[in-house]
Scaffold this motif. Structure first.
Motif, PDB file in Angstrom:
ATOM      1  N   MET A   1       0.847  -1.194   0.000  1.00  0.00           N
ATOM      2  CA  MET A   1       0.000   0.000   0.000  1.00  0.00           C
ATOM      3  C   MET A   1       0.883   1.245   0.000  1.00  0.00           C
ATOM      4  N   THR A   2       0.552   2.213  -0.825  1.00  0.00           N
ATOM      5  CA  THR A   2       1.314   3.457  -0.898  1.00  0.00           C
ATOM      6  C   THR A   2       0.790   4.445   0.135  1.00  0.00           C
ATOM      7  N   VAL A   3       1.714   5.002   0.911  1.00  0.00           N
ATOM      8  CA  VAL A   3       1.340   5.953   1.954  1.00  0.00           C
ATOM      9  C   VAL A   3       1.758   7.347   1.535  1.00  0.00           C
ATOM     10  N   LYS A   4       0.871   8.307   1.713  1.00  0.00           N
ATOM     11  CA  LYS A   4       1.196   9.700   1.414  1.00  0.00           C
ATOM     12  C   LYS A   4       2.197  10.202   2.452  1.00  0.00           C
ATOM     13  N   THR A   5       3.392  10.571   1.998  1.00  0.00           N
ATOM     14  CA  THR A   5       4.459  10.934   2.933  1.00  0.00           C
ATOM     15  C   THR A   5       4.186  12.254   3.645  1.00  0.00           C
ATOM     16  N   LYS A   6       3.340  13.103   3.095  1.00  0.00           N
ATOM     17  CA  LYS A   6       3.096  14.407   3.706  1.00  0.00           C
ATOM     18  C   LYS A   6       1.977  14.373   4.735  1.00  0.00           C
ATOM     19  N   ARG A   7       1.377  13.209   4.921  1.00  0.00           N
ATOM     20  CA  ARG A   7       0.285  13.118   5.895  1.00  0.00           C
ATOM     21  C   ARG A   7       0.803  13.335   7.302  1.00  0.00           C
ATOM     22  N   ARG A   8      -0.086  13.801   8.145  1.00  0.00           N
ATOM     23  CA  ARG A   8       0.235  14.004   9.559  1.00  0.00           C
ATOM     24  C   ARG A   8       0.513  12.659  10.221  1.00  0.00           C
ATOM     25  N   LYS A   9       1.615  12.591  10.949  1.00  0.00           N
ATOM     26  CA  LYS A   9       1.997  11.363  11.649  1.00  0.00           C
ATOM     27  C   LYS A   9       1.771  11.561  13.151  1.00  0.00           C
ATOM     28  N   VAL A  10       1.008  10.660  13.761  1.00  0.00           N
ATOM     29  CA  VAL A  10       0.686  10.759  15.183  1.00  0.00           C
ATOM     30  C   VAL A  10       1.199   9.517  15.899  1.00  0.00           C
ATOM     31  N   VAL A  11       1.973   9.722  16.963  1.00  0.00           N
ATOM     32  CA  VAL A  11       2.425   8.622  17.816  1.00  0.00           C
ATOM     33  C   VAL A  11       1.670   8.732  19.138  1.00  0.00           C
ATOM     34  N   LEU A  12       0.954   7.663  19.487  1.00  0.00           N
ATOM     35  CA  LEU A  12       0.128   7.683  20.700  1.00  0.00           C
ATOM     36  C   LEU A  12       0.859   7.057  21.879  1.00  0.00           C
TER      37      LEU A  12
END
Length: 439
Positions: A1-12
């Motif tokens: 699956m291709t992931v948009k690299t500019k998306r917001r990344k959240v670590v919980l």
């Protein structure tokens, strides 16, 4: 699956999940990364009998549903959301200082956020944690970290329950003559109002906005005293009106120590139960912190174990019964007759409580979910009164912004069967008032 690299990344962080099992649904268009360290910590709580255990189990079941839809390592999209969830192996990166001991779960979570930031330099990586110290460490390493807040409540803007207006003298005269008046202002249902003559501050009136009347109406005129208690200031007058109003089935009283929240609530409850007979019994309860923990293995029966927790309530009841040695006996007599119950909230889940005057003291220590559990126990004819001080919170997973008490105040704001009053003036004693203000 291709992931948009500019998306917001959240670590919980783990504490976010223990606070809100469905936190994954609150981040919109984002990639949520859950480190292995978090999964391991959640696993330690799954057998807990309290709120943390329930949230841990709910979270695990939710993620297991996602697992059946695809590879969590590759990312799975939540149905009807733009959110993708990843279970991320703990990522270590070279060159970190020795202070980030990887044996500690918090440091492994922080290392994962650092590694993601290095992998996706064009994306915004956020570490969401209710742990202040972890947020401080993240800041040192240049990671954006913030508290988790699932509410829209700003503590500075918290609904006070009343408002003051300068009006023309004729409006106040009309209010006293017609027993109701309208003003050009947006008011919530059961919001209390102080009307002041714009030309003479001593010419004033107080009232409550009625949704039925679409007007400001006078407060309920109580007897000379309710179990020896009279309002000592305008805020207490508002509180007594809400407590005595049979149409208000949910009342919240917020204020610092010594403002009279609990005493007023118990006095009104005794009056409504014993004098008027409107309710079958007065039930006064408070959380044995944390809610859901058993009362322990100390010697004695349940009453002896509960005494230290419930003593503040007994103190108030005995004060109302009379300042003499017989007060305790009169209190016990009411308990024996079933007219007064003083008990913990520990076992309230699953109960139905009809036609009772239920006071929940120290409600600021409860989470929004626990408050919902309590209020949904109300059967036909039951009135619930929540009292507490949002600046005296003992629950490490709760603060003034996301306390269940704050949550209830905002959600019930303006409802026809709910009222709220914020009390600010201490009346316990001159010493208590001074201490509350300067210490």
């Amino acid at each position: 699956m291709t992931v948009k690299t500019k998306r917001r990344k959240v670590v919980l962080d783990t504490n976010v999940i223990l606070f809100d099992a469905f936190a994954l649904l609150k981040f919109g268009d984002a990639d949520i990364h859950i480190p292995f360290a978090v999964i391991e910590e959640v696993d330690k709580f799954k057998r807990d009998q309290g709120e943390n255990g329930r949230n841990a189990r709910q979270f695990s079941r939710f993620v297991d549903v996602l697992r059946n839809k695809g590879s969590l390592a590759q990312g799975v999209q939540i149905d009807n959301h733009e959110t993708f969830v990843y279970i991320t192996t703990d990522m270590g990166i070279s060159g970190l200082g020795t202070e980030l001991d990887q044996a500690k779960a918090d440091n492994r979570i922080l290392s994962t956020a650092l590694a993601l930031q290095k992998q996706h330099p064009r994306s915004k990586v956020e570490l969401i944690s209710k742990d202040i110290n972890l947020r401080i460490k993240a800041d040192v390493y240049g990671i954006y970290a913030t508290d988790y807040d699932n509410s829209d409540v700003n503590q500075e803007d918290l609904y006070e329950g009343y408002q003051e207006f300068d009006v023309a003298p004729s409006k106040i005269d009309q209010f006293y003559q017609d027993k109701k008046v309208t003003i050009d202002a947006k008011l919530y249902g059961n919001q209390y109002v102080i009307l002041k003559d714009s030309s003479n501050p001593n010419h004033s009136a107080i009232g409550r906005y009625s949704l039925k009347e679409k007007a400001i109406i006078p407060l309920i005129n109580p007897p000379d005293s309710i179990w020896g208690i009279t309002a000592r200031n305008v805020e207490q007058s508002f509180a007594l009106d809400a407590l005595m109003n049979d149409e208000c089935m949910m009342v919240s009283l917020v204020g610092k120590a010594g403002t009279g929240k609990t005493l007023l609530a118990i006095a009104a409850g005794l009056f409504k139960t014993l004098d008027e007979g409107r309710y079958q019994r007065l039930l006064v309860s408070r959380p044995i912190f944390p809610m859901g923990r058993d009362i322990g293995y100390l010697p004695g029966d349940i009453e002896q174990k509960l005494n230290p927790w419930m003593q503040p309530i007994f103190d108030n009841v005995e004060f109302l019964m009379g300042a003499d040695k017989k007060a305790a006996g009169r209190t016990q007599e009411l308990i024996n007759q079933g007219m007064l119950n003083i008990e913990p909230l520990t076992y309230i889940r699953g109960r139905s409580i009809p036609k009772q005057y239920l006071i929940v003291d120290e409600a600021q220590n409860l989470t929004p979910h626990e408050i919902k559990t309590i209020i949904t126990r109300a059967g036909s004819g039951t009135k619930i009164v929540l009292t507490g001080d949002v600046y005296q919170i003992d629950n490490p997973y709760v603060d003034s912004a996301n306390s269940g008490l704050t949550h209830a105040v905002e959600r019930f704001k303006g409802q026809e069967i709910a009222a709220h009053v914020t009390l600010t003036k201490g009346e316990r004693s001159a010493l208590a008032e001074l201490a509350a203000n300067i210490l």
